[in-house]
Design a protein around this motif. Sequence first.
Motif, PDB file in Angstrom:
ATOM      1  N   LEU A  51       0.860  -1.191   0.000  1.00  0.00           N
ATOM      2  CA  LEU A  51       0.000   0.000   0.000  1.00  0.00           C
ATOM      3  C   LEU A  51       0.889   1.231   0.000  1.00  0.00           C
ATOM      4  CD1 LEU A  51      -2.669  -0.988   2.686  1.00  0.00           C
ATOM      5  CD2 LEU A  51      -2.932  -1.038   0.207  1.00  0.00           C
ATOM      6  N   GLN A  52       0.681   2.100  -0.968  1.00  0.00           N
ATOM      7  CA  GLN A  52       1.409   3.363  -1.022  1.00  0.00           C
ATOM      8  C   GLN A  52       0.808   4.320   0.007  1.00  0.00           C
ATOM      9  OE1 GLN A  52       1.503   4.597  -5.293  1.00  0.00           O
ATOM     10  NE2 GLN A  52       0.719   2.525  -5.600  1.00  0.00           N
ATOM     11  N   ILE A  53       1.658   4.927   0.826  1.00  0.00           N
ATOM     12  CA  ILE A  53       1.201   5.845   1.867  1.00  0.00           C
ATOM     13  C   ILE A  53       0.972   7.233   1.254  1.00  0.00           C
ATOM     14  CG2 ILE A  53       1.775   6.966   4.042  1.00  0.00           C
ATOM     15  CD1 ILE A  53       1.293   4.028   4.376  1.00  0.00           C
ATOM     16  N   ILE A  54      -0.235   7.763   1.463  1.00  0.00           N
ATOM     17  CA  ILE A  54      -0.594   9.078   0.926  1.00  0.00           C
ATOM     18  C   ILE A  54      -1.062   9.986   2.056  1.00  0.00           C
ATOM     19  CG2 ILE A  54      -2.049  10.355  -0.690  1.00  0.00           C
ATOM     20  CD1 ILE A  54      -0.294   8.369  -2.141  1.00  0.00           C
ATOM     21  N   PRO A  55      -0.342  11.055   2.390  1.00  0.00           N
ATOM     22  CA  PRO A  55      -0.895  12.045   3.329  1.00  0.00           C
ATOM     23  C   PRO A  55      -2.029  12.803   2.645  1.00  0.00           C
ATOM     24  CG  PRO A  55       1.223  12.807   2.483  1.00  0.00           C
ATOM     25  CD  PRO A  55       1.013  11.417   1.937  1.00  0.00           C
ATOM     26  N   GLU A 107       5.103   7.939  10.407  1.00  0.00           N
ATOM     27  CA  GLU A 107       4.293   9.111  10.751  1.00  0.00           C
ATOM     28  C   GLU A 107       5.028  10.410  10.437  1.00  0.00           C
ATOM     29  OE1 GLU A 107       2.250  11.517  14.470  1.00  0.00           O
ATOM     30  OE2 GLU A 107       2.988   9.477  14.818  1.00  0.00           O
ATOM     31  N   GLN A 108       6.274  10.527  10.884  1.00  0.00           N
ATOM     32  CA  GLN A 108       7.016  11.766  10.651  1.00  0.00           C
ATOM     33  C   GLN A 108       7.310  11.980   9.168  1.00  0.00           C
ATOM     34  OE1 GLN A 108       7.259  14.051  12.913  1.00  0.00           O
ATOM     35  NE2 GLN A 108       6.241  12.628  14.313  1.00  0.00           N
ATOM     36  N   THR A 109       7.527  10.889   8.458  1.00  0.00           N
ATOM     37  CA  THR A 109       7.735  10.991   7.014  1.00  0.00           C
ATOM     38  C   THR A 109       6.466  11.487   6.328  1.00  0.00           C
ATOM     39  OG1 THR A 109       9.473   9.305   6.958  1.00  0.00           O
ATOM     40  CG2 THR A 109       8.234   9.662   4.923  1.00  0.00           C
ATOM     41  N   ALA A 110       5.306  10.975   6.749  1.00  0.00           N
ATOM     42  CA  ALA A 110       4.028  11.425   6.173  1.00  0.00           C
ATOM     43  C   ALA A 110       3.800  12.900   6.472  1.00  0.00           C
ATOM     44  CB  ALA A 110       2.880  10.581   6.717  1.00  0.00           C
ATOM     45  N   ARG A 111       4.160  13.339   7.675  1.00  0.00           N
ATOM     46  CA  ARG A 111       4.001  14.744   8.027  1.00  0.00           C
ATOM     47  C   ARG A 111       4.901  15.626   7.158  1.00  0.00           C
ATOM     48  NH1 ARG A 111       1.420  16.018  12.851  1.00  0.00           N
ATOM     49  NH2 ARG A 111       0.685  14.232  14.048  1.00  0.00           N
ATOM     50  N   ARG A 112       6.130  15.180   6.921  1.00  0.00           N
ATOM     51  CA  ARG A 112       7.030  15.963   6.064  1.00  0.00           C
ATOM     52  C   ARG A 112       6.510  15.986   4.632  1.00  0.00           C
ATOM     53  NH1 ARG A 112      13.437  14.844   5.933  1.00  0.00           N
ATOM     54  NH2 ARG A 112      13.344  16.037   7.886  1.00  0.00           N
ATOM     55  N   GLY A 113       5.983  14.855   4.155  1.00  0.00           N
ATOM     56  CA  GLY A 113       5.402  14.828   2.820  1.00  0.00           C
ATOM     57  C   GLY A 113       4.220  15.777   2.707  1.00  0.00           C
ATOM     58  N   ALA A 114       3.419  15.848   3.787  1.00  0.00           N
ATOM     59  CA  ALA A 114       2.282  16.772   3.799  1.00  0.00           C
ATOM     60  C   ALA A 114       2.760  18.219   3.723  1.00  0.00           C
ATOM     61  CB  ALA A 114       1.451  16.550   5.058  1.00  0.00           C
ATOM     62  N   GLY A 123       1.087  26.943  -1.620  1.00  0.00           N
ATOM     63  CA  GLY A 123       1.963  27.990  -1.116  1.00  0.00           C
ATOM     64  C   GLY A 123       1.920  28.153   0.393  1.00  0.00           C
ATOM     65  N   ILE A 124       1.464  27.124   1.117  1.00  0.00           N
ATOM     66  CA  ILE A 124       1.391  27.186   2.571  1.00  0.00           C
ATOM     67  C   ILE A 124       2.696  26.671   3.174  1.00  0.00           C
ATOM     68  CG2 ILE A 124       0.236  26.335   4.648  1.00  0.00           C
ATOM     69  CD1 ILE A 124      -2.298  26.054   3.045  1.00  0.00           C
ATOM     70  N   VAL A 125       3.316  27.481   4.009  1.00  0.00           N
ATOM     71  CA  VAL A 125       4.504  27.053   4.749  1.00  0.00           C
ATOM     72  C   VAL A 125       4.032  26.600   6.124  1.00  0.00           C
ATOM     73  CG1 VAL A 125       6.730  27.737   5.703  1.00  0.00           C
ATOM     74  CG2 VAL A 125       5.973  28.657   3.494  1.00  0.00           C
ATOM     75  N   SER A 126       4.227  25.321   6.434  1.00  0.00           N
ATOM     76  CA  SER A 126       3.696  24.744   7.663  1.00  0.00           C
ATOM     77  C   SER A 126       4.801  24.041   8.444  1.00  0.00           C
ATOM     78  CB  SER A 126       2.581  23.738   7.335  1.00  0.00           C
ATOM     79  OG  SER A 126       3.085  22.717   6.484  1.00  0.00           O
ATOM     80  N   MET A 127       4.457  23.678   9.665  1.00  0.00           N
ATOM     81  CA  MET A 127       5.333  22.875  10.505  1.00  0.00           C
ATOM     82  C   MET A 127       4.723  21.485  10.637  1.00  0.00           C
ATOM     83  SD  MET A 127       7.760  24.987  11.269  1.00  0.00           S
ATOM     84  CE  MET A 127       8.603  24.236  12.666  1.00  0.00           C
ATOM     85  N   ARG A 128       5.566  20.492  10.831  1.00  0.00           N
ATOM     86  CA  ARG A 128       5.071  19.119  10.909  1.00  0.00           C
ATOM     87  C   ARG A 128       3.997  18.929  11.974  1.00  0.00           C
ATOM     88  NH1 ARG A 128      10.043  15.111  11.377  1.00  0.00           N
ATOM     89  NH2 ARG A 128      11.472  16.652  10.543  1.00  0.00           N
ATOM     90  N   TYR A 129       4.180  19.600  13.128  1.00  0.00           N
ATOM     91  CA  TYR A 129       3.252  19.373  14.225  1.00  0.00           C
ATOM     92  C   TYR A 129       2.039  20.289  14.169  1.00  0.00           C
ATOM     93  CZ  TYR A 129       6.558  16.075  16.088  1.00  0.00           C
ATOM     94  OH  TYR A 129       7.368  14.972  16.240  1.00  0.00           O
ATOM     95  N   ASP A 130       1.872  21.028  13.075  1.00  0.00           N
ATOM     96  CA  ASP A 130       0.638  21.780  12.850  1.00  0.00           C
ATOM     97  C   ASP A 130      -0.518  20.848  12.508  1.00  0.00           C
ATOM     98  OD1 ASP A 130       2.051  24.093  13.258  1.00  0.00           O
ATOM     99  OD2 ASP A 130       2.057  24.723  11.159  1.00  0.00           O
ATOM    100  N   PHE A 131      -0.214  19.633  12.103  1.00  0.00           N
ATOM    101  CA  PHE A 131      -1.235  18.708  11.607  1.00  0.00           C
ATOM    102  C   PHE A 131      -1.754  17.805  12.725  1.00  0.00           C
ATOM    103  CE2 PHE A 131       1.930  18.995   7.995  1.00  0.00           C
ATOM    104  CZ  PHE A 131       1.240  19.976   7.320  1.00  0.00           C
ATOM    105  N   GLN A 132      -3.071  17.709  12.817  1.00  0.00           N
ATOM    106  CA  GLN A 132      -3.702  16.737  13.719  1.00  0.00           C
ATOM    107  C   GLN A 132      -4.011  15.489  12.908  1.00  0.00           C
ATOM    108  OE1 GLN A 132      -7.477  17.977  15.350  1.00  0.00           O
ATOM    109  NE2 GLN A 132      -7.890  15.969  16.261  1.00  0.00           N
ATOM    110  N   TRP A 133      -3.495  14.363  13.348  1.00  0.00           N
ATOM    111  CA  TRP A 133      -3.729  13.106  12.625  1.00  0.00           C
ATOM    112  C   TRP A 133      -5.104  12.579  13.015  1.00  0.00           C
ATOM    113  CZ3 TRP A 133      -0.087   8.223  13.147  1.00  0.00           C
ATOM    114  CH2 TRP A 133      -0.436   7.281  12.172  1.00  0.00           C
ATOM    115  N   LEU A 134      -6.011  12.502  12.038  1.00  0.00           N
ATOM    116  CA  LEU A 134      -7.395  12.096  12.305  1.00  0.00           C
ATOM    117  C   LEU A 134      -7.621  10.603  12.141  1.00  0.00           C
ATOM    118  CD1 LEU A 134      -9.445  14.918  10.519  1.00  0.00           C
ATOM    119  CD2 LEU A 134      -8.678  14.811  12.899  1.00  0.00           C
TER     120      LEU A 134
END
Length: 208
Positions: A51-55, A107-114, A123-134
């Motif tokens: 299964l390919q991981i997709i954020p 998990e951290q790789t998916a966050r970086r990919g996101a 054009g959004i500059v974000s931080m990895r921990y800005d994301f809530q994993w649902l």
Amino acid sequence: MSKTATILAVKASDVDTIPFGATPLSELPLMEIPAAWAGPRPQLETDETFLQIIPYVLIKRGDEYLTYVRTPTGGETRLHGKASIGVGGHIDAEDFVWGTDGAIDVEQTARRGAQRELKEELGIVSMRYDFQWLGFLRWDATPVDRVHLGLVFLLDLDKQGYHEGVNLEYFQAEAEHALGDLRMMSVEELRSTDLELETWTTLALDLL
């Protein structure tokens, strides 16, 4: 991303506890995958043992979610003309985050990919921990469905303190050409819309 890129995947047998549909993270133990596998995209696109991981990032402002229609300039022909609330894509080798044990931290790789996808597409500059994993998205209606696993993240712009200028007008100005007809919609509007929603968006609504 190149169609011949090295991308992230996991063995389907290692995540067989994740059912088909949308599964909240609270209903599963944290993602304890023995090993991720980095392999060539052409092989993984047709190999159902992986299964390919997709954020899949949902962007919220107030009570509304960024919604767009996938245009013909996008790479996935099957999705052209369908509406989506998810921004994301395949995880490339440049996104890999390595754990202290020398294995890929999924998990951290998916966050970086996101992070990368949001920058490229909106054009959004974000931080990895800005994301809530649902939670997770998994479906099996087509061969394409059967080789992908979605990790659903929420970027709540208000909660994370993003400037009020990061809004619909900003997205409309910054979005790449593959994202068209951008608008903000509530969950209730998305459930009743005449727009044709892509499958993952329909599933993701159950996580909101």
